[in-house]
Design a protein around this motif. Structure first.
Motif, short mmCIF file in Angstrom:
data_model
loop_
_atom_site.label_atom_id
_atom_site.label_comp_id
_atom_site.label_asym_id
_atom_site.label_seq_id
_atom_site.Cartn_x
_atom_site.Cartn_y
_atom_site.Cartn_z
N GLY A 86 -16.20 40.66 45.13
CA GLY A 86 -16.06 39.56 46.10
C GLY A 86 -15.87 40.07 47.52
O GLY A 86 -16.45 39.53 48.46
N THR A 87 -15.07 41.11 47.67
CA THR A 87 -14.76 41.63 49.00
C THR A 87 -16.00 42.25 49.66
O THR A 87 -16.21 42.10 50.86
CB THR A 87 -13.62 42.66 48.93
OG1 THR A 87 -12.53 42.09 48.22
CG2 THR A 87 -13.14 43.05 50.32
N SER A 88 -16.80 42.97 48.83
CA SER A 88 -18.00 43.63 49.38
C SER A 88 -18.93 42.61 50.02
O SER A 88 -19.46 42.84 51.12
CB SER A 88 -18.75 44.39 48.28
OG SER A 88 -17.89 45.30 47.67
N VAL A 89 -19.12 41.48 49.32
CA VAL A 89 -19.99 40.42 49.86
C VAL A 89 -19.37 39.87 51.15
O VAL A 89 -20.05 39.70 52.17
CB VAL A 89 -20.19 39.28 48.82
CG1 VAL A 89 -21.08 38.19 49.39
CG2 VAL A 89 -20.78 39.84 47.53
N GLY A 90 -18.05 39.63 51.12
CA GLY A 90 -17.35 39.11 52.30
C GLY A 90 -17.46 40.05 53.48
O GLY A 90 -17.70 39.61 54.62
N ILE A 91 -17.30 41.35 53.24
CA ILE A 91 -17.37 42.34 54.33
C ILE A 91 -18.76 42.33 54.97
O ILE A 91 -18.89 42.35 56.19
CB ILE A 91 -17.05 43.76 53.81
CG1 ILE A 91 -15.54 43.89 53.62
CG2 ILE A 91 -17.53 44.84 54.78
CD1 ILE A 91 -15.11 45.24 53.09
N GLU A 92 -19.79 42.25 54.13
CA GLU A 92 -21.16 42.27 54.65
C GLU A 92 -21.40 41.06 55.54
O GLU A 92 -21.97 41.18 56.63
CB GLU A 92 -22.15 42.33 53.48
CG GLU A 92 -23.62 42.35 53.87
CD GLU A 92 -24.02 43.54 54.75
OE1 GLU A 92 -23.21 44.46 54.92
OE2 GLU A 92 -25.14 43.51 55.29
N VAL A 93 -20.92 39.89 55.09
CA VAL A 93 -21.08 38.67 55.89
C VAL A 93 -20.30 38.82 57.21
O VAL A 93 -20.80 38.48 58.29
CB VAL A 93 -20.61 37.43 55.09
CG1 VAL A 93 -20.65 36.18 55.96
CG2 VAL A 93 -21.48 37.23 53.85
N GLY A 94 -19.06 39.34 57.13
CA GLY A 94 -18.24 39.55 58.32
C GLY A 94 -18.90 40.52 59.29
O GLY A 94 -18.89 40.31 60.51
N ARG A 95 -19.48 41.59 58.76
CA ARG A 95 -20.13 42.61 59.59
C ARG A 95 -21.34 42.02 60.32
O ARG A 95 -21.54 42.25 61.52
CB ARG A 95 -20.58 43.78 58.71
CG ARG A 95 -21.10 44.99 59.46
CD ARG A 95 -21.69 46.00 58.49
NE ARG A 95 -22.91 45.49 57.87
CZ ARG A 95 -24.13 45.66 58.36
NH1 ARG A 95 -24.30 46.33 59.47
NH2 ARG A 95 -25.19 45.17 57.74
N ILE A 96 -22.14 41.22 59.58
CA ILE A 96 -23.30 40.57 60.20
C ILE A 96 -22.82 39.68 61.36
O ILE A 96 -23.42 39.64 62.43
CB ILE A 96 -24.10 39.76 59.15
CG1 ILE A 96 -24.80 40.72 58.17
CG2 ILE A 96 -25.12 38.83 59.81
CD1 ILE A 96 -25.36 40.06 56.93
N GLY A 97 -21.69 39.00 61.10
CA GLY A 97 -21.10 38.14 62.13
C GLY A 97 -20.73 38.91 63.39
O GLY A 97 -21.02 38.47 64.51
N VAL A 98 -20.13 40.11 63.21
CA VAL A 98 -19.73 40.94 64.37
C VAL A 98 -20.96 41.36 65.17
O VAL A 98 -20.98 41.24 66.40
CB VAL A 98 -18.94 42.19 63.91
CG1 VAL A 98 -18.77 43.17 65.07
CG2 VAL A 98 -17.58 41.79 63.36
N PHE A 99 -22.02 41.82 64.48
CA PHE A 99 -23.22 42.29 65.18
C PHE A 99 -23.94 41.14 65.88
O PHE A 99 -24.48 41.29 66.96
CB PHE A 99 -24.16 43.04 64.22
CG PHE A 99 -23.62 44.38 63.81
CD1 PHE A 99 -22.77 45.10 64.65
CD2 PHE A 99 -23.94 44.94 62.59
CE1 PHE A 99 -22.26 46.33 64.28
CE2 PHE A 99 -23.43 46.18 62.21
CZ PHE A 99 -22.59 46.87 63.06
#
Lengths: 346, 48
Positions: A86-99
């Motif tokens: 669950g966290t891996s998916v969340g991190i990827e979404v968060g990272r896309i948000g930052v970029f």
């Protein structure tokens, strides 16, 4: 003089700051690491480097802490494995948000404001609880003493009992024989991963209470499992940010060298000092961090350089104050114990 | 077809993560040894 590609003063500053963060991490089992990203933002590093390097630092610190918790049997590997998904998916979404925000030129502002709100809210919550419990808690000694205790059903919060009562299949059994919906585990993991990827933190200060309050995991196991999970989420996050040039080893290496030593001292202090005595400082430190980032945001917005300096000084002061309180209380308690043992020799 | 730029940055990122992991292990072992040496000394000073 630039021994590792950075000025000697910056190197000493990073090692010292890492040491203070390590003391906090070792003592509270969470927290401290979320100070690194705002500090790097205040120092003028780009959002991507601040978040990426903060995440790599969290990864290294979590590896060291997990090795220790593994020895104490405080890691639920099944729960940890599911949290990783669950966290891996969340991190990827968060990272896309930052970029995405970085492309819009809004990354530093939005991350900074999120920090101010989140740190401020948790700081108020912790300080209020510490003031409310002041003097009412009779538990002495270190807060890690309860690691091997049996799980008391009364210790499970009502909110967790209510959430667990919604039995959405498939159900799974976690530490202490508690039955919980798989969807709840994945949901908590995703939400905390999202914040983790967005803010560049391990997420322990959000995930640990979430595991306890929303899933009902006993606190010592929640801490150990959370750290195990951070090893993976921090590793994946560091890798993804590293691919985009967001991890600066000249920042991470000295921070980690300081924090590894600080974490040992902080961990040792848990068996000597009562956590309740320090909790209020912890809450105030979070508030200090929140105000510091607010200063930095105001400094950027109104183009007033002194605000950035004040913000940075506040972050350092907050970390110094709480880690100093932990070390001072430890030394005082050790002296008291040594003095108490002297008369018996007469 | 493999994108060389992507694979190169992936290797670089992997090396960075590996370096942090290695440092963490070295620090865990190193400070652990230091703690084993320092603990008896601190105890001796405490009870002197």
């Amino acid at each position: 003089m630039e021994p590792f590609g950075i000025a000697l003063t910056t190197l000493v500053l990073f090692v010292s700051f890492g040491f203070m963060v390590g003391v906090l991490f070792g003592f509270f089992g969470m927290g401290g690491s979320f100070l690194v990203t705002p500090a790097l933002l205040v120092m003028g590093y780009p959002a991507r480097v601040a978040v990426g390097s903060g995440m790599a630092f969290v990864f290294g610190t979590a590896v060291i802490a997990t090795l220790k918790h593994h020895d104490l049997g405080q890691v639920d590997y099944k729960l940890g494995g599911l949290m990783i998904v669950g966290t891996s998916v969340g991190i990827e979404v968060g990272r896309i948000g930052v970029f995405y925000l970085e492309d819009l030129g809004l990354a530093s502002g939005v991350i900074g404001i999120t920090y101010v709100v989140l740190l401020g809210a948790i700081g108020v919550f912790v300080t209020r609880n510490a003031l409310k419990n002041d003097g009412s808690s009779g538990s002495g000694g270190g807060h890690h003493d309860a690691a091997d205790d049996e799980i008391d059903p009364d210790a499970i919060p009502d909110i967790a009992k209510k959430i667990q009562s919604y039995r959405v299949p498939p159900m799974m059994t976690i530490a202490g024989g508690i039955q919980v919906s798989l969807w709840m585990v994945l949901g908590v993991a995703f939400a905390t991963g999202l914040l983790s990827g967005f803010l560049g933190v391990g997420g322990g200060f959000i995930r640990m209470p979430a595991m306890f309050y929303l899933i009902g995991v006993p606190v010592p196991v929640a801490v150990g499992t959370d750290l195990f999970e951070i090893v993976f989420s921090g590793g994946i996050g560091s890798f993804l940010y590293g691919m985009e040039g967001g991890v600066d080893l000249s920042i991470v290496a000295p921070l980690l060298a300081g924090s590894a030593l600080g974490a040992r001292i902080g961990s040792a202090a848990t068996s000597i000092v009562n956590e309740d005595d320090i909790k209020i400082y912890f809450g105030l430190m979070l508030l200090g961090g929140s105000i510091a980032v607010a200063f930095q945001q105001a400094g950027d917005y109104f183009a007033i350089e002194i605000f950035n300096t004040v913000g940075f000084a506040l972050i350092l002061l907050s970390a110094f104050m709480v880690s100093g309180a932990v070390i001072y209380s430890t030394v005082t308690e050790m002296r008291a114990q040594a003095n108490a043992s002297v008369p018996s020799a007469d | 077809m493999i994108d060389l730029a992507t694979s190169s940055s992936a290797v670089q990122a992997g090396a960075l993560v590996g370096a942090v992991l290695l440092e963490a292990f070295v620090l865990y072992v190193g400070y652990g040894a230091l703690e084993r040496v320092a603990t008896p000394v601190v105890e001796r000073i405490k009870h002197a």
